[in-house]
Every structure is written in C-alpha cells, then in structure tokens.
Scaffold this motif. Structure first.
Motif, PDB file in Angstrom:
ATOM      1  N   SER A  17     -14.130  12.589   1.863  1.00  0.00           N
ATOM      2  CA  SER A  17     -13.274  12.778   0.763  1.00  0.00           C
ATOM      3  C   SER A  17     -11.878  12.692   1.134  1.00  0.00           C
ATOM      4  O   SER A  17     -11.090  12.225   0.131  1.00  0.00           O
ATOM      5  N   LYS A  18     -11.567  13.027   2.377  1.00  0.00           N
ATOM      6  CA  LYS A  18     -10.164  12.709   2.634  1.00  0.00           C
ATOM      7  C   LYS A  18      -9.827  11.179   2.783  1.00  0.00           C
ATOM      8  O   LYS A  18      -8.642  10.654   2.522  1.00  0.00           O
ATOM      9  N   LEU A  19     -10.789  10.391   3.254  1.00  0.00           N
ATOM     10  CA  LEU A  19     -10.558   9.005   3.252  1.00  0.00           C
ATOM     11  C   LEU A  19     -10.628   8.382   1.727  1.00  0.00           C
ATOM     12  O   LEU A  19      -9.510   7.527   1.573  1.00  0.00           O
ATOM     13  N   SER A  20     -11.305   8.849   1.251  1.00  0.00           N
ATOM     14  CA  SER A  20     -11.015   8.365  -0.604  1.00  0.00           C
ATOM     15  C   SER A  20      -9.531   8.832  -0.921  1.00  0.00           C
ATOM     16  O   SER A  20      -8.927   8.031  -1.546  1.00  0.00           O
ATOM     17  N   SER A  21      -9.428   9.752  -0.603  1.00  0.00           N
ATOM     18  CA  SER A  21      -7.768  10.348  -0.972  1.00  0.00           C
ATOM     19  C   SER A  21      -6.874   9.377  -0.452  1.00  0.00           C
ATOM     20  O   SER A  21      -5.789   8.888  -1.068  1.00  0.00           O
ATOM     21  N   LEU A  22      -7.084   9.174   0.908  1.00  0.00           N
ATOM     22  CA  LEU A  22      -6.076   8.222   1.490  1.00  0.00           C
ATOM     23  C   LEU A  22      -6.137   6.636   0.925  1.00  0.00           C
ATOM     24  O   LEU A  22      -4.894   6.222   0.907  1.00  0.00           O
ATOM     25  N   GLN A  23      -7.428   6.142   0.498  1.00  0.00           N
ATOM     26  CA  GLN A  23      -7.427   5.027  -0.025  1.00  0.00           C
ATOM     27  C   GLN A  23      -6.578   4.780  -1.556  1.00  0.00           C
ATOM     28  O   GLN A  23      -5.852   3.997  -1.613  1.00  0.00           O
TER      29      GLN A  23
ATOM     30  N   ARG B  29      -1.460   3.516  -4.238  1.00  0.00           N
ATOM     31  CA  ARG B  29      -0.180   3.910  -4.984  1.00  0.00           C
ATOM     32  C   ARG B  29       0.999   3.890  -4.126  1.00  0.00           C
ATOM     33  O   ARG B  29       2.016   3.098  -4.605  1.00  0.00           O
ATOM     34  N   LEU B  30       1.277   3.878  -2.929  1.00  0.00           N
ATOM     35  CA  LEU B  30       2.431   3.669  -1.930  1.00  0.00           C
ATOM     36  C   LEU B  30       2.798   2.134  -2.011  1.00  0.00           C
ATOM     37  O   LEU B  30       3.764   1.782  -1.956  1.00  0.00           O
ATOM     38  N   ALA B  31       1.371   1.227  -1.982  1.00  0.00           N
ATOM     39  CA  ALA B  31       1.618  -0.206  -1.663  1.00  0.00           C
ATOM     40  C   ALA B  31       2.368  -0.775  -3.063  1.00  0.00           C
ATOM     41  O   ALA B  31       3.064  -1.575  -3.049  1.00  0.00           O
ATOM     42  N   GLN B  32       2.131  -0.105  -4.398  1.00  0.00           N
ATOM     43  CA  GLN B  32       2.715  -0.515  -5.369  1.00  0.00           C
ATOM     44  C   GLN B  32       4.094   0.214  -5.710  1.00  0.00           C
ATOM     45  O   GLN B  32       4.963  -0.880  -6.163  1.00  0.00           O
ATOM     46  N   ASP B  33       4.215   1.270  -4.944  1.00  0.00           N
ATOM     47  CA  ASP B  33       5.729   1.828  -5.103  1.00  0.00           C
ATOM     48  C   ASP B  33       6.558   1.321  -4.246  1.00  0.00           C
ATOM     49  O   ASP B  33       7.826   0.961  -4.531  1.00  0.00           O
ATOM     50  N   CYS B  34       5.891   0.852  -3.309  1.00  0.00           N
ATOM     51  CA  CYS B  34       6.862   0.134  -1.825  1.00  0.00           C
ATOM     52  C   CYS B  34       6.258  -1.065  -1.649  1.00  0.00           C
ATOM     53  O   CYS B  34       5.641  -1.424  -0.512  1.00  0.00           O
ATOM     54  N   PRO B  35       6.419  -2.133  -2.272  1.00  0.00           N
ATOM     55  CA  PRO B  35       5.746  -3.435  -2.102  1.00  0.00           C
ATOM     56  C   PRO B  35       6.190  -3.922  -0.631  1.00  0.00           C
ATOM     57  O   PRO B  35       5.296  -4.761   0.136  1.00  0.00           O
ATOM     58  N   SER B  36       7.525  -3.725  -0.130  1.00  0.00           N
ATOM     59  CA  SER B  36       7.735  -4.179   1.121  1.00  0.00           C
ATOM     60  C   SER B  36       6.830  -3.512   2.222  1.00  0.00           C
ATOM     61  O   SER B  36       6.947  -4.092   3.311  1.00  0.00           O
ATOM     62  N   ARG B  37       6.565  -2.370   1.872  1.00  0.00           N
ATOM     63  CA  ARG B  37       5.551  -1.660   2.878  1.00  0.00           C
ATOM     64  C   ARG B  37       4.214  -1.779   2.636  1.00  0.00           C
ATOM     65  O   ARG B  37       3.412  -1.258   3.524  1.00  0.00           O
ATOM     66  N   ALA B  38       3.902  -2.695   1.855  1.00  0.00           N
ATOM     67  CA  ALA B  38       2.285  -2.848   1.473  1.00  0.00           C
ATOM     68  C   ALA B  38       1.751  -3.325   2.617  1.00  0.00           C
ATOM     69  O   ALA B  38       0.505  -2.722   3.135  1.00  0.00           O
TER      70      ALA B  38
ATOM     71  N   ASP C 171       2.124  -3.002   6.085  1.00  0.00           N
ATOM     72  CA  ASP C 171       1.886  -2.262   6.965  1.00  0.00           C
ATOM     73  C   ASP C 171       0.897  -0.876   6.413  1.00  0.00           C
ATOM     74  O   ASP C 171       0.396  -0.387   7.328  1.00  0.00           O
ATOM     75  N   ILE C 172       1.007  -0.334   5.248  1.00  0.00           N
ATOM     76  CA  ILE C 172       0.402   0.532   4.760  1.00  0.00           C
ATOM     77  C   ILE C 172      -1.280   0.180   4.756  1.00  0.00           C
ATOM     78  O   ILE C 172      -1.973   0.729   5.294  1.00  0.00           O
ATOM     79  N   ASN C 173      -1.622  -1.235   4.514  1.00  0.00           N
ATOM     80  CA  ASN C 173      -3.134  -1.892   4.497  1.00  0.00           C
ATOM     81  C   ASN C 173      -3.587  -1.766   5.831  1.00  0.00           C
ATOM     82  O   ASN C 173      -4.548  -1.590   6.200  1.00  0.00           O
ATOM     83  N   TYR C 174      -2.709  -2.193   6.845  1.00  0.00           N
ATOM     84  CA  TYR C 174      -2.985  -2.176   8.096  1.00  0.00           C
ATOM     85  C   TYR C 174      -3.443  -1.131   8.624  1.00  0.00           C
ATOM     86  O   TYR C 174      -4.433  -0.907   9.289  1.00  0.00           O
ATOM     87  N   ARG C 175      -2.580   0.228   8.437  1.00  0.00           N
ATOM     88  CA  ARG C 175      -2.983   1.398   9.031  1.00  0.00           C
ATOM     89  C   ARG C 175      -4.346   1.682   8.281  1.00  0.00           C
ATOM     90  O   ARG C 175      -5.054   2.528   8.797  1.00  0.00           O
ATOM     91  N   LEU C 176      -4.412   1.560   6.993  1.00  0.00           N
ATOM     92  CA  LEU C 176      -5.699   1.889   6.329  1.00  0.00           C
ATOM     93  C   LEU C 176      -6.821   1.267   6.877  1.00  0.00           C
ATOM     94  O   LEU C 176      -7.873   1.884   7.058  1.00  0.00           O
ATOM     95  N   GLN C 177      -6.813  -0.170   7.158  1.00  0.00           N
ATOM     96  CA  GLN C 177      -7.674  -0.809   7.942  1.00  0.00           C
ATOM     97  C   GLN C 177      -7.978  -0.100   9.120  1.00  0.00           C
ATOM     98  O   GLN C 177      -9.139   0.097   9.643  1.00  0.00           O
ATOM     99  N   GLU C 178      -7.174   0.160   9.990  1.00  0.00           N
ATOM    100  CA  GLU C 178      -7.436   0.983  11.218  1.00  0.00           C
ATOM    101  C   GLU C 178      -8.246   2.346  10.979  1.00  0.00           C
ATOM    102  O   GLU C 178      -9.086   2.522  11.848  1.00  0.00           O
ATOM    103  N   VAL C 179      -7.671   3.097  10.119  1.00  0.00           N
ATOM    104  CA  VAL C 179      -8.638   4.166   9.547  1.00  0.00           C
ATOM    105  C   VAL C 179      -9.830   3.902   9.355  1.00  0.00           C
ATOM    106  O   VAL C 179     -10.811   4.699   9.685  1.00  0.00           O
ATOM    107  N   ASN C 180     -10.429   2.840   8.360  1.00  0.00           N
ATOM    108  CA  ASN C 180     -11.235   2.563   8.110  1.00  0.00           C
ATOM    109  C   ASN C 180     -12.416   2.056   9.406  1.00  0.00           C
ATOM    110  O   ASN C 180     -13.503   2.123   9.509  1.00  0.00           O
TER     111      ASN C 180
END
Length: 268
Positions: free
Chosen positions: A15-21, A26-35, A37-46
């Motif tokens: 459930s928490k992982l789904s929320s993080l995804q 949302r964060l990648a869309q709001d902050c394209p410059s950080r997209a 880094d955000i995707n990298y951290r999400l891949q680590e979590v996955n």
C-alpha cells in the motif's frame, strides 16, 4: 500468527509503495528538474521491494520443504510401527483345536490382508518420497535414512511372504479340522452299523423271521443312505493327503481305519 503478521506487513508495504509511486509521478510533474532523481530513488525502492519478495519466497519454499520432510518422517515412523505390529500378529503361534477355531483364525488372518491392502499406497508413497529425498545425498543422516528405507522395503516384502505362509498353514488346519469333524460323524455311523451287525439274533418263529427281514431291509437302506457320507469323507481325506497337508499322517491313519471298517460292514 507469525505468518499472518508478515502478511499484514507485506500488505502495508504494498500500500505504501503504491502511494510512493503516485507521489513520485506527481512530484516529477511538479518539479521536472528533479524528475531523474525522483525516478532513480523510486527504482531503488522497487529493487529493495523485489529483493524482499524473493527472500520471502525462498523462506516460504524452505519452510514448505521442511514441512514435507517432517511429514515424510512421521509417515515413515507410522508405517514402520504398523509393519512391526502386523509382523508380530502374523507370527503368533495360534494352532486351532476345533473347526470353529480354525474358521475364526483364518477369517482373522484374511482381515490382516485387507489391512495390508489399505497400507499399500502409504508404503509406495513413503518409498517414492524417501528415494527422492535421499537421492545423491552424502550426508550421514540422509545415508542413515536410506538404510531405514531399505529396511522398510525388506520388511514389507517379508510381511507379504509371512502372510502367504500363514494363510497356507491356517487353510491346511481348516481342512484337517473339517475332516476330523466328518470322520467323527462317520465313525459314529460305523459304530452303530457294527453294533447292529453284531447283535443279529436268529428268528425262532415265522413272525420273528418276517420282522427280522424288515429290520434287515431297513438296516441296508440306512447303510445305503450313509454310504455317500462315508465315501465322501474317505475321498476328502485322500485328497488332503495328496495335497500334502501337514497333518497327512494322522489323516491317512484315520482314512485307512474308516475304509477298512466300511468295507467290512459291506461284506457282512
């Protein structure tokens, strides 16, 4: 309880992982410059999540194998205990002293055969599982288990041989006891015939002669009626001897006696 607790934790993580995804998108869309880094951290979590799932699956597989091994060992113990009990039961030195006892013991022995049939699938399952468990193993404990399996196989085959041998023994006892019962009845018939033949009094009047003739005719008719019973017993006794019944000497002795007395009565 332990398993149910893990399952609750897994559900919470999913459930928490789904929320993080959802939040990462949302964060990648709001902050394209950080997209990136955000995707990298999400891949680590996955990746960590996938490692956790593999670890849990390996543990579950190990627990499953341990459970199977435990069940196999319990089945092996149960089968060996039953095998020992059955061998001991068959090996008992019961010798029937009457036709009724012979019938009872043979019927009781046939029930053991039914019990053996009921355990046949268990025997094959234990042997098949055991051979798979010990195949290629060099550990002393597995080698010891292999020796137990060999002993089980030998014990099973010995049990079948013991049952067949005891069945033959009890069948011969039954035949002998049936013959003894028939022979006892025939001997009573012969005793009566011999008594009548030994107590024939010569008639001294015409009426006594006529009564004597009628009595003799009745006696001959009775002998004819008993002939099948007597000859049948003689034949059955000779058949038992021909089949090499273990009591052949006793049977033969009684057959000779009955046959001699029968022939003597027919000549009188």
């Amino acid at each position: 309880l332990f398993r149910s607790g893990i399952e609750r934790d897994i559900a919470a993580i999913e459930s928490k992982l789904s929320s993080l995804q959802d939040e990462s998108q949302r964060l990648a869309q709001d902050c394209p410059s950080r997209a990136g880094d955000i995707n990298y951290r999400l891949q680590e979590v996955n990746s960590v999540w996938q490692d956790l799932q593999r670890t849990l699956q390996n543990q579950e597989d190990s627990l499953g194998e341990a459970s199977k091994l435990h069940k196999f060992l319990q089945d092996l113990d149960d089968l060996q205990a039953w095998l020992f009990k059955s061998q001991k039961q068959i090996a008992s030195d019961d010798l029937p002293n009457s036709l009724q006892e012979a019938e009872y013991l043979l019927q009781k022995h046939l029930l053991i055969k039914d019990d053996i049939r009921d355990h046949e699938d268990s025997y094959h399952n234990v042997m098949d599982t055991g051979n798979k468990v010990t195949y290629g193993q060099t550990d002393p404990q597995y080698q010891q288990l292999g020796q137990r399996l060999k002993g089980m196989d030998t014990g099973w085959k010995d049990l079948l041989k013991m049952w067949q041998s005891k069945e033959k023994f009890l069948s011969q006892c039954l035949g002998f006891q049936q013959f003894l019962k028939d022979a006892k009845q025939v001997e009573a018939i012969l005793n009566n015939q011999e008594y009548n033949l030994a107590h024939v009094e010569p008639p001294n009047t015409l009426e006594a002669s006529e009564a004597g003739i009628r009595k003799h005719e009745d006696f001959v008719a009775t002998m004819d009626n008993n002939e099948e019973k007597i000859t049948g017993t003689i034949v059955s006794g000779k058949n038992l001897v021909a089949e090499k019944n273990m009591f052949s000497d006793k049977i033969k002795e009684k057959v000779v006696s009955i046959e001699e007395r029968y022939n003597a009565d027919r000549k009188s």
